[in-house]
Motif scaffolding. Sequence first.
Motif, PDB file in Angstrom:
ATOM      1  N   LEU A 274      -7.537  39.112  10.263  1.00  0.00           N
ATOM      2  CA  LEU A 274      -7.839  38.575  11.589  1.00  0.00           C
ATOM      3  C   LEU A 274      -8.457  37.199  11.418  1.00  0.00           C
ATOM      4  O   LEU A 274      -9.415  37.031  10.654  1.00  0.00           O
ATOM      5  CB  LEU A 274      -8.806  39.495  12.341  1.00  0.00           C
ATOM      6  CG  LEU A 274      -9.274  38.998  13.721  1.00  0.00           C
ATOM      7  CD1 LEU A 274      -8.101  38.936  14.696  1.00  0.00           C
ATOM      8  CD2 LEU A 274     -10.382  39.896  14.266  1.00  0.00           C
ATOM      9  N   VAL A 275      -7.907  36.220  12.112  1.00  0.00           N
ATOM     10  CA  VAL A 275      -8.413  34.850  12.037  1.00  0.00           C
ATOM     11  C   VAL A 275      -8.666  34.365  13.461  1.00  0.00           C
ATOM     12  O   VAL A 275      -7.763  34.414  14.306  1.00  0.00           O
ATOM     13  CB  VAL A 275      -7.407  33.913  11.332  1.00  0.00           C
ATOM     14  CG1 VAL A 275      -7.909  32.477  11.354  1.00  0.00           C
ATOM     15  CG2 VAL A 275      -7.155  34.378   9.902  1.00  0.00           C
TER      16      VAL A 275
ATOM     17  N   ILE B 267       4.148  32.741  11.814  1.00  0.00           N
ATOM     18  CA  ILE B 267       3.431  32.605  13.082  1.00  0.00           C
ATOM     19  C   ILE B 267       4.425  31.952  14.041  1.00  0.00           C
ATOM     20  O   ILE B 267       4.518  30.720  14.117  1.00  0.00           O
ATOM     21  CB  ILE B 267       2.158  31.747  12.958  1.00  0.00           C
ATOM     22  CG1 ILE B 267       1.279  32.213  11.796  1.00  0.00           C
ATOM     23  CG2 ILE B 267       1.361  31.793  14.268  1.00  0.00           C
ATOM     24  CD1 ILE B 267       0.040  31.351  11.586  1.00  0.00           C
ATOM     25  N   PRO B 268       5.222  32.753  14.749  1.00  0.00           N
ATOM     26  CA  PRO B 268       6.284  32.175  15.576  1.00  0.00           C
ATOM     27  C   PRO B 268       5.776  31.178  16.610  1.00  0.00           C
ATOM     28  O   PRO B 268       6.460  30.202  16.925  1.00  0.00           O
ATOM     29  CB  PRO B 268       6.909  33.403  16.245  1.00  0.00           C
ATOM     30  CG  PRO B 268       6.579  34.538  15.343  1.00  0.00           C
ATOM     31  CD  PRO B 268       5.236  34.217  14.773  1.00  0.00           C
ATOM     32  N   GLY B 269       4.563  31.412  17.135  1.00  0.00           N
ATOM     33  CA  GLY B 269       4.033  30.513  18.148  1.00  0.00           C
ATOM     34  C   GLY B 269       3.814  29.099  17.657  1.00  0.00           C
ATOM     35  O   GLY B 269       3.699  28.162  18.455  1.00  0.00           O
TER      36      GLY B 269
ATOM     37  N   PRO C  79       0.232  36.483  16.911  1.00  0.00           N
ATOM     38  CA  PRO C  79       0.348  37.392  15.763  1.00  0.00           C
ATOM     39  C   PRO C  79       0.935  36.676  14.551  1.00  0.00           C
ATOM     40  O   PRO C  79       1.768  35.784  14.681  1.00  0.00           O
ATOM     41  CB  PRO C  79       1.304  38.474  16.273  1.00  0.00           C
ATOM     42  CG  PRO C  79       2.127  37.793  17.321  1.00  0.00           C
ATOM     43  CD  PRO C  79       1.213  36.788  17.967  1.00  0.00           C
ATOM     44  N   PHE C  80       0.462  37.057  13.372  1.00  0.00           N
ATOM     45  CA  PHE C  80       1.154  36.664  12.145  1.00  0.00           C
ATOM     46  C   PHE C  80       1.615  37.939  11.457  1.00  0.00           C
ATOM     47  O   PHE C  80       0.975  38.985  11.545  1.00  0.00           O
ATOM     48  CB  PHE C  80       0.284  35.795  11.230  1.00  0.00           C
ATOM     49  CG  PHE C  80      -1.046  36.369  10.835  1.00  0.00           C
ATOM     50  CD1 PHE C  80      -1.153  37.309   9.810  1.00  0.00           C
ATOM     51  CD2 PHE C  80      -2.212  35.952  11.462  1.00  0.00           C
ATOM     52  CE1 PHE C  80      -2.380  37.825   9.427  1.00  0.00           C
ATOM     53  CE2 PHE C  80      -3.452  36.460  11.089  1.00  0.00           C
ATOM     54  CZ  PHE C  80      -3.536  37.400  10.071  1.00  0.00           C
ATOM     55  N   TYR C  81       2.745  37.847  10.779  1.00  0.00           N
ATOM     56  CA  TYR C  81       3.325  39.055  10.200  1.00  0.00           C
ATOM     57  C   TYR C  81       4.251  38.688   9.043  1.00  0.00           C
ATOM     58  O   TYR C  81       4.646  37.532   8.880  1.00  0.00           O
ATOM     59  CB  TYR C  81       4.087  39.859  11.258  1.00  0.00           C
ATOM     60  CG  TYR C  81       5.216  39.107  11.925  1.00  0.00           C
ATOM     61  CD1 TYR C  81       6.500  39.117  11.390  1.00  0.00           C
ATOM     62  CD2 TYR C  81       4.985  38.381  13.095  1.00  0.00           C
ATOM     63  CE1 TYR C  81       7.529  38.420  12.003  1.00  0.00           C
ATOM     64  CE2 TYR C  81       6.011  37.685  13.712  1.00  0.00           C
ATOM     65  CZ  TYR C  81       7.287  37.712  13.159  1.00  0.00           C
ATOM     66  OH  TYR C  81       8.300  37.015  13.768  1.00  0.00           O
ATOM     67  N   CYS C  82       4.595  39.707   8.264  1.00  0.00           N
ATOM     68  CA  CYS C  82       5.514  39.525   7.138  1.00  0.00           C
ATOM     69  C   CYS C  82       6.947  39.626   7.640  1.00  0.00           C
ATOM     70  O   CYS C  82       7.290  40.549   8.381  1.00  0.00           O
ATOM     71  CB  CYS C  82       5.257  40.577   6.064  1.00  0.00           C
ATOM     72  SG  CYS C  82       6.343  40.403   4.622  1.00  0.00           S
ATOM     73  N   THR C  83       7.783  38.700   7.224  1.00  0.00           N
ATOM     74  CA  THR C  83       9.180  38.686   7.644  1.00  0.00           C
ATOM     75  C   THR C  83      10.089  39.430   6.672  1.00  0.00           C
ATOM     76  O   THR C  83      11.295  39.523   6.904  1.00  0.00           O
ATOM     77  CB  THR C  83       9.667  37.238   7.778  1.00  0.00           C
ATOM     78  OG1 THR C  83       9.369  36.534   6.566  1.00  0.00           O
ATOM     79  CG2 THR C  83       8.978  36.543   8.943  1.00  0.00           C
ATOM     80  N   ASP C  84       9.529  39.942   5.571  1.00  0.00           N
ATOM     81  CA  ASP C  84      10.312  40.716   4.606  1.00  0.00           C
ATOM     82  C   ASP C  84       9.845  42.164   4.651  1.00  0.00           C
ATOM     83  O   ASP C  84       8.701  42.467   4.297  1.00  0.00           O
ATOM     84  CB  ASP C  84      10.134  40.161   3.187  1.00  0.00           C
ATOM     85  CG  ASP C  84      10.846  38.843   2.996  1.00  0.00           C
ATOM     86  OD1 ASP C  84      11.964  38.870   2.472  1.00  0.00           O
ATOM     87  OD2 ASP C  84      10.285  37.801   3.380  1.00  0.00           O
ATOM     88  N   PHE C  85      10.726  43.057   5.075  1.00  0.00           N
ATOM     89  CA  PHE C  85      10.344  44.463   5.162  1.00  0.00           C
ATOM     90  C   PHE C  85      10.070  45.022   3.771  1.00  0.00           C
ATOM     91  O   PHE C  85      10.866  44.865   2.851  1.00  0.00           O
ATOM     92  CB  PHE C  85      11.447  45.276   5.832  1.00  0.00           C
ATOM     93  CG  PHE C  85      11.589  44.981   7.296  1.00  0.00           C
ATOM     94  CD1 PHE C  85      10.633  45.411   8.195  1.00  0.00           C
ATOM     95  CD2 PHE C  85      12.667  44.256   7.765  1.00  0.00           C
ATOM     96  CE1 PHE C  85      10.752  45.140   9.546  1.00  0.00           C
ATOM     97  CE2 PHE C  85      12.800  43.977   9.116  1.00  0.00           C
ATOM     98  CZ  PHE C  85      11.845  44.418  10.008  1.00  0.00           C
ATOM     99  N   CYS C  86       8.944  45.706   3.633  1.00  0.00           N
ATOM    100  CA  CYS C  86       8.600  46.344   2.367  1.00  0.00           C
ATOM    101  C   CYS C  86       7.628  47.477   2.649  1.00  0.00           C
ATOM    102  O   CYS C  86       7.101  47.612   3.752  1.00  0.00           O
ATOM    103  CB  CYS C  86       7.992  45.342   1.388  1.00  0.00           C
ATOM    104  SG  CYS C  86       6.462  44.594   1.963  1.00  0.00           S
ATOM    105  N   SER C  87       7.395  48.311   1.651  1.00  0.00           N
ATOM    106  CA  SER C  87       6.442  49.424   1.746  1.00  0.00           C
ATOM    107  C   SER C  87       6.801  50.409   2.840  1.00  0.00           C
ATOM    108  O   SER C  87       5.947  51.117   3.354  1.00  0.00           O
ATOM    109  CB  SER C  87       5.015  48.898   1.981  1.00  0.00           C
ATOM    110  OG  SER C  87       4.628  48.055   0.932  1.00  0.00           O
ATOM    111  N   ALA C  88       8.071  50.448   3.228  1.00  0.00           N
ATOM    112  CA  ALA C  88       8.467  51.373   4.292  1.00  0.00           C
ATOM    113  C   ALA C  88       8.486  52.804   3.753  1.00  0.00           C
ATOM    114  O   ALA C  88       8.761  53.030   2.594  1.00  0.00           O
ATOM    115  CB  ALA C  88       9.838  50.996   4.817  1.00  0.00           C
TER     116      ALA C  88
END
Length: 247
Positions: free
Chosen positions: A182-183, A210-212, A238-247
């Motif tokens: 969280l920032v 960060i799409p925004g 929101p910020f997020y990872c664009t590579d799916f992992c740890s599913a």
Amino acid sequence: LGPFHTVYDDKGYAYTSMFLDSAVARWTLGGPYASKHPEQPWTLVQKLPVQYNIGHIAAAEGDTASPDGQYVVALDKWSIDRFANVGPLMPQNFQLVDISQTGDKMQVLYDMPIGMAEPHYAQIIKAEKLKPWQVYPEIGWNPETQSVDPNAVKAGSEKIVRNGNNVEIWMSVIRSHYTPDLVELNKGDHVVWHLTSLERTPDATHGFAIPGYNINLSLEPGESQTVEFDADKDGTFPFYCTDFCSA
């Protein structure tokens, strides 16, 4: 018609791309190379049709003092009827050509559709000559400087530092988690964001978006990157990872 580019093999032959003829021309060299082939020097041996309108051509190690002499690749600009049609935009076509035998024995082995703009030059080398890293040598590696980045983040050293309107963030990235996660910023802040992937697993690439703010990074295992922007908008982003992992 339309000779474009020429490459060479280890048997005293040259290979020229023929744009208008849609063909690869094999012809013999003379001088010190004449003894390497059974034909007369400076003779056209074979003109192999390719599909279609070849521009560049690449030979396996054909630009070295010891060409491989097994294959050339025809970098064809058109494919037309070689693949299933899925719309007006058709792929380019790379064709693997066997040149291992002397004489007029060249043959096309394989077509590979390439979904990009007009193909230009390529290099082919033997795979055993490649000695790539699977992961970067050390955590926090900067690929541009080929050294550990001075702002690389180690586990446990993550932090956010504010100096007036300047905010600097040191964040670690590992599967399923960002630290800090969280920032909080103020509108008008100038932000410098350092990210380091702590991964040591090959191919465990992580993203940061960060799409925004039109930010989209890709972090390879052990890589460190920095992004800089001005927080000039109100809201929650929101910020997020664009590579799916740890599913």
